[in-house]
Design a protein around this motif. Structure first.
Motif, PDB file in Angstrom:
ATOM      1  N   VAL A   1       0.820  -1.213   0.095  1.00 18.19           N
ATOM      2  CA  VAL A   1       0.167  -0.094  -0.088  1.00 18.19           C
ATOM      3  C   VAL A   1       0.852   1.219   0.005  1.00 18.19           C
ATOM      4  N   PRO A   2       0.688   2.237  -0.911  1.00 15.38           N
ATOM      5  CA  PRO A   2       1.381   3.371  -0.715  1.00 15.38           C
ATOM      6  C   PRO A   2       1.414   4.103   0.307  1.00 15.38           C
ATOM      7  N   THR A   3       2.533   4.687   0.872  1.00 13.06           N
ATOM      8  CA  THR A   3       2.644   5.552   1.990  1.00 13.06           C
ATOM      9  C   THR A   3       1.712   6.785   1.705  1.00 13.06           C
ATOM     10  N   VAL A   4       1.778   7.401   2.812  1.00  9.10           N
ATOM     11  CA  VAL A   4       0.987   8.961   2.622  1.00  9.10           C
ATOM     12  C   VAL A   4       1.993   9.774   1.778  1.00  9.10           C
ATOM     13  N   ALA A   5       3.402   9.657   2.059  1.00 11.73           N
ATOM     14  CA  ALA A   5       4.419  10.770   1.516  1.00 11.73           C
ATOM     15  C   ALA A   5       4.303  10.178  -0.213  1.00 11.73           C
ATOM     16  N   ASP A   6       4.223   8.865  -0.359  1.00 16.26           N
ATOM     17  CA  ASP A   6       3.916   8.515  -2.054  1.00 16.26           C
ATOM     18  C   ASP A   6       2.747   9.230  -2.571  1.00 16.26           C
ATOM     19  N   LEU A   7       1.695   9.199  -1.700  1.00 15.02           N
ATOM     20  CA  LEU A   7       0.434  10.003  -2.058  1.00 15.02           C
ATOM     21  C   LEU A   7       0.659  11.251  -2.475  1.00 15.02           C
ATOM     22  N   ALA A   8       1.103  11.914  -1.524  1.00 18.48           N
ATOM     23  CA  ALA A   8       1.551  13.341  -1.547  1.00 18.48           C
ATOM     24  C   ALA A   8       2.265  13.934  -2.876  1.00 18.48           C
ATOM     25  N   GLN A   9       3.020  12.643  -3.318  1.00 16.81           N
ATOM     26  CA  GLN A   9       3.903  12.962  -4.538  1.00 16.81           C
ATOM     27  C   GLN A   9       2.930  12.707  -5.669  1.00 16.81           C
ATOM     28  N   GLY A  10       1.842  12.236  -5.483  1.00 17.67           N
ATOM     29  CA  GLY A  10       1.051  11.637  -6.661  1.00 17.67           C
ATOM     30  C   GLY A  10       1.061  10.429  -7.112  1.00 17.67           C
ATOM     31  N   ARG A  11       1.889   9.399  -6.364  1.00 16.33           N
ATOM     32  CA  ARG A  11       1.966   8.246  -6.800  1.00 16.33           C
ATOM     33  C   ARG A  11       0.939   7.342  -6.519  1.00 16.33           C
ATOM     34  N   GLY A  12       0.472   6.593  -7.750  1.00 17.92           N
ATOM     35  CA  GLY A  12      -0.896   5.772  -7.425  1.00 17.92           C
ATOM     36  C   GLY A  12      -2.027   6.404  -7.631  1.00 17.92           C
ATOM     37  N   ILE A  13      -2.181   7.756  -7.642  1.00 12.65           N
ATOM     38  CA  ILE A  13      -3.527   8.462  -7.768  1.00 12.65           C
ATOM     39  C   ILE A  13      -3.433   9.305  -9.057  1.00 12.65           C
ATOM     40  N   GLY A  14      -2.699   9.444  -9.738  1.00 17.33           N
ATOM     41  CA  GLY A  14      -2.526  10.160 -10.871  1.00 17.33           C
ATOM     42  C   GLY A  14      -3.116   9.533 -12.142  1.00 17.33           C
ATOM     43  N   ASP A  15      -3.049  10.017 -13.425  1.00 17.89           N
ATOM     44  CA  ASP A  15      -3.624   9.336 -14.737  1.00 17.89           C
ATOM     45  C   ASP A  15      -3.101   7.906 -15.002  1.00 17.89           C
ATOM     46  N   HIS A  16      -1.919   8.060 -14.686  1.00 21.36           N
ATOM     47  CA  HIS A  16      -1.339   6.416 -14.842  1.00 21.36           C
ATOM     48  C   HIS A  16      -1.050   6.002 -13.510  1.00 21.36           C
ATOM     49  N   GLY A  17      -1.698   5.999 -12.471  1.00 22.13           N
ATOM     50  CA  GLY A  17      -1.465   5.396 -11.186  1.00 22.13           C
ATOM     51  C   GLY A  17      -1.376   3.985 -11.010  1.00 22.13           C
ATOM     52  N   ALA A  18      -2.556   3.194 -11.957  1.00 21.37           N
ATOM     53  CA  ALA A  18      -2.548   1.782 -11.828  1.00 21.37           C
ATOM     54  C   ALA A  18      -1.180   1.478 -12.565  1.00 21.37           C
ATOM     55  N   GLN A  19      -0.608   1.976 -13.598  1.00 19.07           N
ATOM     56  CA  GLN A  19       0.597   1.476 -14.346  1.00 19.07           C
ATOM     57  C   GLN A  19       1.729   1.721 -13.269  1.00 19.07           C
ATOM     58  N   GLN A  20       1.711   2.854 -12.599  1.00 22.80           N
ATOM     59  CA  GLN A  20       2.809   3.154 -11.637  1.00 22.80           C
ATOM     60  C   GLN A  20       2.888   1.778 -10.555  1.00 22.80           C
ATOM     61  N   LEU A  21       1.820   1.816  -9.950  1.00 24.44           N
ATOM     62  CA  LEU A  21       1.753   0.742  -8.789  1.00 24.44           C
ATOM     63  C   LEU A  21       1.726  -0.762  -9.401  1.00 24.44           C
ATOM     64  N   ALA A  22       1.535  -1.003 -10.519  1.00 26.55           N
ATOM     65  CA  ALA A  22       1.650  -2.328 -11.311  1.00 26.55           C
ATOM     66  C   ALA A  22       3.263  -2.521 -11.436  1.00 26.55           C
ATOM     67  N   LYS A  23       3.923  -1.483 -11.668  1.00 26.19           N
ATOM     68  CA  LYS A  23       5.426  -1.453 -12.142  1.00 26.19           C
ATOM     69  C   LYS A  23       6.343  -1.486 -10.845  1.00 26.19           C
ATOM     70  N   ARG A  24       5.422  -1.200  -9.510  1.00 24.01           N
ATOM     71  CA  ARG A  24       6.299  -1.512  -8.271  1.00 24.01           C
ATOM     72  C   ARG A  24       6.652  -2.833  -8.013  1.00 24.01           C
ATOM     73  N   ALA A  25       7.781  -3.022  -7.691  1.00 26.29           N
ATOM     74  CA  ALA A  25       8.349  -4.546  -7.273  1.00 26.29           C
ATOM     75  C   ALA A  25       7.592  -4.875  -6.029  1.00 26.29           C
ATOM     76  N   PRO A  26       6.864  -5.766  -5.954  1.00 24.16           N
ATOM     77  CA  PRO A  26       6.212  -6.162  -4.396  1.00 24.16           C
ATOM     78  C   PRO A  26       7.062  -6.827  -3.836  1.00 24.16           C
ATOM     79  N   THR A  27       7.693  -6.013  -2.979  1.00 17.35           N
ATOM     80  CA  THR A  27       8.638  -6.735  -1.917  1.00 17.35           C
ATOM     81  C   THR A  27       8.261  -6.510  -0.320  1.00 17.35           C
ATOM     82  N   PRO A  28       7.777  -7.520   0.474  1.00 24.61           N
ATOM     83  CA  PRO A  28       7.322  -7.801   1.579  1.00 24.61           C
ATOM     84  C   PRO A  28       8.469  -7.006   2.459  1.00 24.61           C
ATOM     85  N   ASN A  29       7.836  -6.296   3.749  1.00 24.97           N
ATOM     86  CA  ASN A  29       8.683  -5.501   4.506  1.00 24.97           C
ATOM     87  C   ASN A  29       9.658  -4.624   4.019  1.00 24.97           C
TER      88      ASN A  29
END
Length: 106
Positions: free
Chosen positions: A77-105
């Motif tokens: 889940v993106p952090t508040v800092a990520d969201l404040a920078q528009g990560r995951g909520i902009g026009d291409h938010g889904a693509q940004q999130l899909a490209k993030r490497a899912p790494t636990p912890n």
């Protein structure tokens, strides 16, 4: 989003984009999501899912059902800092999130 605040529409965009990102990662269409949900006893139509997702307004129960149906066992889940920078909520938010490497912890 105004400086320093995350509005209701931003949260809806994040919900929509997180679901879309996981569908992208798995290569699953809305039609296939309908089948996957049906396999676990959840009856939805493709049109109903498209409407829910496009609005970004769906229950957390639906989100969990979708994630379980497509086999998501971990998500970041993106952090508040990520969201404040528009990560995951902009026009291409889904693509940004899909490209993030899912790494636990991380």
């Amino acid at each position: 989003m105004t400086e320093g605040t995350i509005g209701g529409a931003d949260w809806e965009a994040l919900a929509r984009n997180m679901l879309r990102a996981e569908l992208m990662r798995k290569g699953i269409s809305y039609a296939r999501l309908v089948e996957a949900l049906d396999a676990i006893g959840i009856a939805e139509t493709e049109a109903a899912i498209k409407n829910k997702v496009s609005r970004g307004r769906f229950t957390f129960v639906f989100f969990l059902q979708a994630m379980a149906a497509i086999g998501v066992d971990w998500m970041q889940v993106p952090t508040v800092a990520d969201l404040a920078q528009g990560r995951g909520i902009g026009d291409h938010g889904a693509q940004q999130l899909a490209k993030r490497a899912p790494t636990p912890n991380s």
